[in-house]
Design a protein around this motif. Structure first.
Motif, mmCIF file in Angstrom:
data_model
loop_
_atom_site.group_PDB
_atom_site.id
_atom_site.type_symbol
_atom_site.label_atom_id
_atom_site.label_comp_id
_atom_site.label_asym_id
_atom_site.label_seq_id
_atom_site.Cartn_x
_atom_site.Cartn_y
_atom_site.Cartn_z
ATOM 1 N N ARG A 140 18.289 -69.887 25.916
ATOM 2 C CA ARG A 140 18.480 -70.886 24.869
ATOM 3 C C ARG A 140 18.894 -72.185 25.549
ATOM 4 O O ARG A 140 19.412 -72.169 26.678
ATOM 5 N N THR A 141 18.660 -73.293 24.879
ATOM 6 C CA THR A 141 19.074 -74.587 25.420
ATOM 7 C C THR A 141 20.067 -75.295 24.507
ATOM 8 O O THR A 141 20.595 -76.347 24.871
ATOM 9 N N ARG A 142 20.325 -74.732 23.333
ATOM 10 C CA ARG A 142 21.300 -75.300 22.392
ATOM 11 C C ARG A 142 22.241 -74.196 21.931
ATOM 12 O O ARG A 142 21.808 -73.070 21.673
ATOM 13 N N ASP A 143 23.519 -74.534 21.812
ATOM 14 C CA ASP A 143 24.458 -73.546 21.301
ATOM 15 C C ASP A 143 24.483 -73.583 19.775
ATOM 16 O O ASP A 143 23.681 -74.289 19.143
ATOM 17 N N SER A 144 25.390 -72.842 19.174
ATOM 18 C CA SER A 144 25.411 -72.716 17.713
ATOM 19 C C SER A 144 25.746 -74.029 17.017
ATOM 20 O O SER A 144 25.468 -74.190 15.829
ATOM 21 N N THR A 145 26.320 -74.977 17.754
ATOM 22 C CA THR A 145 26.639 -76.280 17.158
ATOM 23 C C THR A 145 25.519 -77.290 17.364
ATOM 24 O O THR A 145 25.599 -78.409 16.866
ATOM 25 N N GLY A 146 24.498 -76.908 18.121
ATOM 26 C CA GLY A 146 23.398 -77.816 18.413
ATOM 27 C C GLY A 146 23.567 -78.597 19.697
ATOM 28 O O GLY A 146 22.697 -79.391 20.060
ATOM 29 N N ALA A 147 24.668 -78.373 20.408
ATOM 30 C CA ALA A 147 24.915 -79.089 21.657
ATOM 31 C C ALA A 147 24.033 -78.534 22.775
ATOM 32 O O ALA A 147 23.697 -77.340 22.789
ATOM 33 N N TYR A 148 23.661 -79.396 23.710
ATOM 34 C CA TYR A 148 22.847 -78.978 24.852
ATOM 35 C C TYR A 148 23.620 -77.960 25.672
ATOM 36 O O TYR A 148 24.725 -78.238 26.156
ATOM 37 N N SER A 149 23.062 -76.766 25.814
ATOM 38 C CA SER A 149 23.782 -75.674 26.469
ATOM 39 C C SER A 149 22.796 -74.651 27.019
ATOM 40 O O SER A 149 22.596 -73.585 26.431
ATOM 41 N N PRO A 150 22.142 -74.941 28.151
ATOM 42 C CA PRO A 150 21.221 -73.961 28.741
ATOM 43 C C PRO A 150 21.979 -72.706 29.177
ATOM 44 O O PRO A 150 22.842 -72.768 30.055
ATOM 45 N N ASP A 151 21.668 -71.586 28.557
ATOM 46 C CA ASP A 151 22.376 -70.339 28.818
ATOM 47 C C ASP A 151 21.380 -69.203 28.993
ATOM 48 O O ASP A 151 20.262 -69.241 28.465
ATOM 49 N N VAL A 152 21.829 -68.180 29.700
ATOM 50 C CA VAL A 152 21.031 -66.974 29.915
ATOM 51 C C VAL A 152 21.656 -65.846 29.112
ATOM 52 O O VAL A 152 22.883 -65.733 29.026
ATOM 53 N N ALA A 153 20.821 -65.007 28.508
ATOM 54 C CA ALA A 153 21.305 -63.861 27.739
ATOM 55 C C ALA A 153 21.484 -62.663 28.668
ATOM 56 O O ALA A 153 20.588 -62.339 29.451
ATOM 57 N N TYR A 154 22.648 -62.026 28.585
ATOM 58 C CA TYR A 154 22.941 -60.851 29.399
ATOM 59 C C TYR A 154 23.407 -59.710 28.503
ATOM 60 O O TYR A 154 24.189 -59.927 27.568
ATOM 61 N N VAL A 155 22.940 -58.512 28.800
ATOM 62 C CA VAL A 155 23.482 -57.323 28.143
ATOM 63 C C VAL A 155 24.890 -57.118 28.681
ATOM 64 O O VAL A 155 25.096 -57.045 29.896
ATOM 65 N N ALA A 156 25.874 -57.051 27.774
ATOM 66 C CA ALA A 156 27.276 -56.997 28.210
ATOM 67 C C ALA A 156 28.083 -56.113 27.272
ATOM 68 O O ALA A 156 28.761 -56.606 26.364
ATOM 69 N N PRO A 157 28.034 -54.795 27.468
ATOM 70 C CA PRO A 157 28.758 -53.874 26.583
ATOM 71 C C PRO A 157 30.259 -54.148 26.514
ATOM 72 O O PRO A 157 30.880 -53.932 25.472
ATOM 73 N N SER A 158 30.840 -54.636 27.618
ATOM 74 C CA SER A 158 32.291 -54.858 27.629
ATOM 75 C C SER A 158 32.705 -55.989 26.692
ATOM 76 O O SER A 158 33.878 -56.111 26.344
ATOM 77 N N GLY A 200 32.222 -56.786 20.284
ATOM 78 C CA GLY A 200 33.328 -57.042 19.375
ATOM 79 C C GLY A 200 34.130 -58.286 19.700
ATOM 80 O O GLY A 200 35.002 -58.685 18.924
ATOM 81 N N SER A 201 33.836 -58.925 20.838
ATOM 82 C CA SER A 201 34.554 -60.145 21.202
ATOM 83 C C SER A 201 33.897 -61.346 20.531
ATOM 84 O O SER A 201 32.839 -61.235 19.902
ATOM 85 N N ILE A 202 34.508 -62.507 20.685
ATOM 86 C CA ILE A 202 33.944 -63.720 20.082
ATOM 87 C C ILE A 202 32.630 -64.102 20.742
ATOM 88 O O ILE A 202 31.863 -64.898 20.196
ATOM 89 N N TYR A 203 32.347 -63.534 21.920
ATOM 90 C CA TYR A 203 31.118 -63.855 22.637
ATOM 91 C C TYR A 203 29.953 -62.949 22.240
ATOM 92 O O TYR A 203 28.801 -63.231 22.568
ATOM 93 N N ASP A 204 30.238 -61.854 21.551
ATOM 94 C CA ASP A 204 29.227 -60.837 21.258
ATOM 95 C C ASP A 204 28.142 -61.394 20.343
ATOM 96 O O ASP A 204 28.421 -61.926 19.268
ATOM 97 N N GLN A 205 26.885 -61.250 20.782
ATOM 98 C CA GLN A 205 25.741 -61.688 19.988
ATOM 99 C C GLN A 205 24.944 -60.493 19.462
ATOM 100 O O GLN A 205 23.788 -60.631 19.083
ATOM 101 N N GLY A 206 25.580 -59.326 19.450
ATOM 102 C CA GLY A 206 24.893 -58.117 19.022
ATOM 103 C C GLY A 206 24.428 -57.281 20.198
ATOM 104 O O GLY A 206 23.256 -56.907 20.276
ATOM 105 N N GLY A 207 25.349 -57.008 21.110
ATOM 106 C CA GLY A 207 25.013 -56.216 22.289
ATOM 107 C C GLY A 207 24.711 -57.044 23.518
ATOM 108 O O GLY A 207 24.500 -56.502 24.599
ATOM 109 N N PHE A 208 24.659 -58.354 23.355
ATOM 110 C CA PHE A 208 24.452 -59.230 24.507
ATOM 111 C C PHE A 208 25.274 -60.494 24.302
ATOM 112 O O PHE A 208 25.807 -60.750 23.219
ATOM 113 N N ILE A 209 25.392 -61.269 25.362
ATOM 114 C CA ILE A 209 26.102 -62.544 25.287
ATOM 115 C C ILE A 209 25.232 -63.634 25.896
ATOM 116 O O ILE A 209 24.340 -63.358 26.701
#
Length: 211
Positions: free
Chosen positions: A118-136, A139-148
């Motif tokens: 993705r290149t935009r975060d939930s607020t629409g700000a420029y934020s190039p990020d990579v999705a990673y599977v992260a079981p740990s 349930g955290s604020i970073y959880d996107q449904g099994g990945f972050i």
């Protein structure tokens, strides 16, 4: 004699041109070789890890002006190389301020630059990020449904390696990500107690760790 000398010069010129063409072909061929074929045997494992985490195929291997190793899926931009150097320079400066000495050389680090998911975060700000599977992080604020989504990830301590996302502008953000993810690697080699306390952001905390 002049004709013979001229013929010899022509043959030498043609030989030189053929050698130059061969060198150019070899250079182009090398650029198309996978990164795992260009790096040393010990680092092929790290390339395979990075490709597994990101889903990318890394095709280019180079070094920054200061000597850090950079591996990318597309031809690396000069701005990326400068961002890597800038991020590591800031990291090493703050590390030395804390009295750390180990693994503070540019050549100690391998930076993988991956395609952002993705290149935009939930607020629409420029934020190039990579999705990673992260079981740990479930349930955290970073959880996107099994990945972050993460701007970067440190994933190897020997050699020191991390992933950051490709940027097409705001290269200072890219430098910051290199600096912040590099903190985990510096702490691992210099302050194992603080490393253990700050390694998992799902338990709280963030960057910068070292100030």
């Amino acid at each position: 004699m002049k004709l013979q000398a001229g013929g010899m010069n022509m043959r030498l010129l043609l030989t030189h041109r053929r050698a130059l063409v061969a060198a150019i072909v070899l250079f182009i061929s090398t650029l198309g070789t996978s990164a795992s074929a260009q790096v040393g045997g010990g680092n092929r494992r790290v390339v395979a890890q990075a490709e597994s985490y990101t889903g990318d195929t890394f095709n280019y291997s180079t070094e920054t002006p200061r000597g850090a190793h950079v591996i990318t899926r597309v031809r690396p931009r000069p701005e990326w190389l400068r961002a890597v150097d800038d991020g590591l320079t800031d990291l090493f400066a703050v590390a030395r301020k804390h009295g750390y000495r180990s693994h503070l050389n540019y050549a100690d680090y391998t930076i993988f630059i991956a395609k952002p998911d993705r290149t935009r975060d939930s607020t629409g700000a420029y934020s190039p990020d990579v999705a990673y599977v992260a079981p740990s992080y479930r349930g955290s604020i970073y959880d996107q449904g099994g990945f972050i989504y993460a701007a970067g990830m440190a994933f190897s301590f020997d050699p020191c390696a991390l992933v950051v996302a490709e940027h097409d502008h705001d290269f200072q953000r890219m430098a910051n990500v290199v600096r912040y993810e590099g903190e985990h690697l510096v702490l691992y080699h210099n302050d194992r107690r603080l490393f253990q306390q700050t390694a998992d952001h799902s338990k709280g905390g963030g960057h910068p760790i070292l100030q």
